[in-house]
Design an enzyme around this catalytic site. Structure first.
Site: not given
Ligand code: UDP
Length: 321
Positions: A113, A116, A180
């Site tokens: 990550r 980013y 989470q």
């Molecule tokens: N996530 C999930 N299933 C998915 C996509 C994401 O469980 O199909 C989880 C991911 O592991 C994270 C949370 O949802 O804990 C948010 O993910 P996202 O990619 O939307 O945003 P970010 O992690 O950048 O906050």
């Protein structure tokens, strides 16, 4: 003037604006320099979904570093005010909860990550240094997870993935055990916050913009299947590397300095978002067609868009930055 390299953006998203005589749409990549007469710059340029920003991580760093530099050079040259879209990712795996702007974060600088997270952190550094050294009038918005209509169904982030899967009666891909947390902000609230921040005077420090309502990803799945009239069926997948375990903005600064706070709770925002995706899936023939195979899987990058983010299309490589 709207600039987009169309890696994740779509012309369709601004089609309703094209008839306005004062609206202009340019295909442009911020990694290339640009000179325009403008008085305000919103620099939102960078893919925000992990699958998209990890597709070409070097290019993601360049978008945040060279892209932000180019926009700052432009702002300085024409004396424009510039707002940088930063992110809650600057807090990484936070040891402070909820996250205030004073917290410096806990980011893995060499993880998947990092392109980013660290890219956005350097972008903030550049903004502050251009302000201190060159008196550029800067604004920094730390944006927390945002969702709403006009997201791509193949965006790959959790809200769009879950809605598309629920509407197609597929199992929801839950990463980890779903405990989470994230705080989801409806797009209209975010836009209002960005405009207020841009037009507030003398506010040169970062401001969190997000909805403080905090939900586990499992809770999000439950709400979405209910709104889509589907059953909760989950396909558990491994938690991605460095996926933050909790995230929630402290928005005291935005409330006090901008008089801003979100007005759309999660359920209401999702009620406005589900019909948008349902319509898109119907149009592309994929609505409720289980495993129809006619739509790209969530998170996939359509071939015609990849070029926008490939090295071949990258001016910065040709000039050996
Ligand atoms: N996530 C999930 N299933 C998915 C996509 C994401 O469980 O199909 C989880 C991911 O592991 C994270 C949370 O949802 O804990 C948010 O993910 P996202 O990619 O939307 O945003 P970010 O992690 O950048 O906050």
């Amino acid at each position: 003037m709207c600039l987009d390299n169309f890696f994740t953006g779509r012309r369709d998203n601004v089609r309703h604006l094209l008839d306005y005589s004062r609206f202009e749409l340019l295909r442009h990549d911020v990694c290339e320099p640009l000179l325009l007469e403008v008085d305000q710059i919103y620099n939102l340029a960078c893919p925000a979904s992990p699958v998209h920003y990890q597709y070409n991580p070097i290019k993601t760093v360049k978008s945040n570093v060279i892209g932000t530099l180019n926009m700052l050079v432009l702002a300085r040259r024409v004396s424009a005010r510039i707002l940088q879209a930063s992110t809650s990712e600057v807090y990484g795996e936070p040891h402070v909860h909820p996250q205030t702007e004073r917290y410096w974060g806990n980011v893995n600088p060499i993880g998947l990550r990092a392109c980013y997270d660290e890219g956005k952190r350097v972008a903030e550094t550049l903004m502050m240094d251009y302000h201190r050294q060159n008196k550029v009038d800067i604004r920094i918005a730390r944006i927390f997870n945002t969702y709403g209509p006009r997201m791509a169904e193949s965006d790959g982030r959790v809200v769009s993935n879950f809605i598309v899967q629920a509407l197609r009666r597929e199992r929801l891909t839950l990463y980890g055990d779903g405990s989470q947390t994230r705080s989801f902000c409806y797009v209209d609230d975010l836009v209002e916050g960005l405009i207020r921040l841009m037009n507030a005077d003398g506010l040169h420090h970062p401001v969190n913009l997000g909805n403080p309502g905090e939900f586990s990803i499992h809770q999000l799945a439950e709400i979405i299947v209910e709104l889509c009239g589907a059953e909760l069926e989950i396909e558990y997948q491994p938690l991605p590397q460095d996926d933050p375990t909790q995230r929630r903005p402290d928005i005291t600064r935005a409330q006090q300095l901008l008089g801003w706070q979100p007005t759309v709770p999660l359920r209401q925002g999702l009620e406005r978002t589900v019909p948008y995706f349902a319509q898109r899936l119907t149009r592309s023939g994929g609505h409720q067609a289980k495993h129809s195979g006619r739509l790209a899987p969530a998170g996939d990058i359509p071939v015609e868009r990849r070029r926008a983010y490939s090295e071949a299309a990258d001016w910065t490589d040709r000039h050996q930055f």
